[in-house]
Design a protein around this motif. Structure first.
Motif, short mmCIF file in Angstrom:
data_model
loop_
_atom_site.label_atom_id
_atom_site.label_comp_id
_atom_site.label_asym_id
_atom_site.label_seq_id
_atom_site.Cartn_x
_atom_site.Cartn_y
_atom_site.Cartn_z
N ASP A 49 0.81 -1.21 0.00
CA ASP A 49 0.00 0.00 0.00
C ASP A 49 0.85 1.27 0.00
N TYR A 50 2.03 1.20 0.63
CA TYR A 50 2.82 2.42 0.76
C TYR A 50 3.29 2.96 -0.58
N ILE A 51 3.45 2.08 -1.59
CA ILE A 51 3.89 2.56 -2.90
C ILE A 51 2.82 3.46 -3.53
N SER A 52 1.56 3.05 -3.41
CA SER A 52 0.48 3.87 -3.96
C SER A 52 0.37 5.19 -3.21
N VAL A 53 0.76 5.18 -1.93
CA VAL A 53 0.74 6.42 -1.14
C VAL A 53 1.89 7.34 -1.57
N ILE A 54 3.05 6.75 -1.82
CA ILE A 54 4.25 7.54 -2.11
C ILE A 54 4.31 8.06 -3.54
N MET A 55 3.75 7.32 -4.50
CA MET A 55 3.86 7.71 -5.91
C MET A 55 3.41 9.14 -6.19
N PRO A 56 2.25 9.60 -5.65
CA PRO A 56 1.86 10.99 -5.91
C PRO A 56 2.89 12.01 -5.42
N TYR A 57 3.59 11.68 -4.33
CA TYR A 57 4.64 12.58 -3.84
C TYR A 57 5.79 12.64 -4.83
N LEU A 58 6.18 11.48 -5.39
CA LEU A 58 7.25 11.47 -6.39
C LEU A 58 6.86 12.28 -7.61
N GLU A 59 5.66 12.09 -8.07
CA GLU A 59 5.18 12.83 -9.25
C GLU A 59 5.16 14.33 -9.00
N ASP A 60 4.73 14.72 -7.79
CA ASP A 60 4.68 16.13 -7.44
C ASP A 60 6.08 16.73 -7.33
N LEU A 61 7.01 15.97 -6.74
CA LEU A 61 8.40 16.44 -6.65
C LEU A 61 8.99 16.67 -8.04
N THR A 62 8.71 15.77 -8.96
CA THR A 62 9.22 15.91 -10.33
C THR A 62 8.63 17.13 -11.01
N ARG A 63 7.34 17.36 -10.80
CA ARG A 63 6.69 18.54 -11.40
C ARG A 63 7.28 19.83 -10.83
N GLN A 64 7.53 19.85 -9.55
CA GLN A 64 8.02 21.07 -8.90
C GLN A 64 9.47 21.39 -9.24
N THR A 65 10.29 20.35 -9.39
CA THR A 65 11.73 20.55 -9.52
C THR A 65 12.29 20.35 -10.92
N GLY A 66 11.57 19.62 -11.76
CA GLY A 66 12.10 19.27 -13.07
C GLY A 66 13.16 18.19 -13.00
N MET A 67 13.24 17.49 -11.87
CA MET A 67 14.22 16.42 -11.68
C MET A 67 13.51 15.08 -11.57
N THR A 68 14.21 14.02 -11.90
CA THR A 68 13.65 12.67 -11.75
C THR A 68 13.64 12.30 -10.27
N SER A 69 12.54 11.75 -9.81
CA SER A 69 12.43 11.33 -8.41
C SER A 69 12.32 9.82 -8.33
N ILE A 70 12.94 9.24 -7.31
CA ILE A 70 12.94 7.79 -7.13
C ILE A 70 12.68 7.43 -5.67
N LEU A 71 12.15 6.21 -5.49
CA LEU A 71 11.98 5.62 -4.17
C LEU A 71 12.93 4.43 -4.08
N VAL A 72 13.77 4.41 -3.05
CA VAL A 72 14.81 3.38 -2.89
C VAL A 72 14.53 2.57 -1.64
N ASN A 73 14.62 1.26 -1.77
CA ASN A 73 14.37 0.34 -0.66
C ASN A 73 15.61 -0.51 -0.41
N LYS A 74 15.84 -0.88 0.85
CA LYS A 74 16.96 -1.75 1.19
C LYS A 74 16.62 -3.19 0.82
N ILE A 75 17.57 -3.87 0.17
CA ILE A 75 17.40 -5.27 -0.24
C ILE A 75 18.50 -6.08 0.42
N GLY A 76 18.15 -6.89 1.40
CA GLY A 76 19.17 -7.65 2.12
C GLY A 76 19.96 -6.74 3.04
#
Length: 260
Positions: free
Chosen positions: A91-118
């Motif tokens: 569920d958290y990905i669907s919550v976070i995606m709008p924030y990423l999209e908004d950050l990209t619109r505001q800054t003109g930069m690519t936004s990413i979500l990074v998770n720890k693996i192992g």
């Protein structure tokens, strides 16, 4: 330190499972997307016989696919199903995606979500790319925990001895001198004080990044968000304004995901 870490890892180790997961991670990388048994075995330091048995089991489950004409293995179709099911339950990905999209619109930069693996790997699990001359990234791309400003978000909140252990392994995009380690400690203090980290061409020439940590209910870093751009487009000092924005967004995301 290293001995204690090794013993703890062995205590919970299931070699066959770890090797199978290692194969899948390897095949997810562009360079190894279509690989022979020998190539996979060599890359993972497995015996060809062990590697072949695991691949046969994964192929029977449609988790990998064997390309008969090329005598090579690639990721299988059932992973698509698993990926879609995972997105539905995370569920958290669907919550976070709008924030990423908004950050990209505001800054003109690519936004990413990074998770720890192992223990010491990170992966991009969501993105919003800038449309006009933005940096292109791939969901699923793996990094070392010592890479970039997003890695700094994880390093900053772990035990100093463990942090130095990872940094001295030099398994990421760069190796670190003693002077570098001192500078990283300074940057970590700034991150804890300001709530964000900035890199400017130190890890990948020509790229800059601003990242902020996302905390879980135990107040541990679970993920980080980052803005990525070209150094030719942004002056380093100007990134601090975006850093403050990143901290505000990361804090809001942290509050929201704690309710899950």
């Amino acid at each position: 330190m290293e001995n204690a870490k090794t013993k703890e890892k062995k205590k919970y180790s299931v070699p066959a499972l770890e090797n199978a997961f290692g194969i899948l991670k390897l095949l997810s990388r562009k360079r190894f997307s279509e690989s022979t048994v020998t190539e996979i075995a060599n890359a993972l330091s497995l015996s060809p016989a062990t590697c072949y048995r695991i691949l046969q089991s994964l192929e029977n489950l449609s988790i990998v696919r064997y390309l008969e004409d090329k005598k090579r293995y690639t990721l299988g179709p059932y992973l698509v199903v698993l990926g879609e099911r995972a997105k539905e339950h995370l569920d958290y990905i669907s919550v976070i995606m709008p924030y990423l999209e908004d950050l990209t619109r505001q800054t003109g930069m690519t936004s990413i979500l990074v998770n720890k693996i192992g223990e010491e790997k990170l992966a991009i699990i969501a993105k919003s790319e800038a449309s006009d001359f933005g940096v292109s990234v791939s969901v699923g791309r793996h990094f070392s925990i010592t890479d970039g400003s997003f890695g700094m978000c994880f390093l900053a909140y772990m035990d100093k001895e463990l942090r130095e252990y990872y940094l001295k392994q030099a398994q990421g995009l760069k190796s670190f001198s003693e002077e570098d380690l001192q500078l990283i400690e300074r940057d970590i203090e700034n991150l804890k004080k300001n709530g964000y980290a900035i890199t400017y061409g130190e890890y990948i020439k020509g790229l800059c990044g601003i990242a902020a940590p996302i905390f879980d209910t135990r107040n541990k870093v679970e993920m980080s968000i980052e803005l990525i751009g070209f150094t030719s487009q942004f002056e380093k000092e100007d990134l601090h304004v975006k850093g403050k924005l990143m901290k505000e967004v990361a804090d809001e995301i942290s509050r929201r995901i704690r309710s899950f």
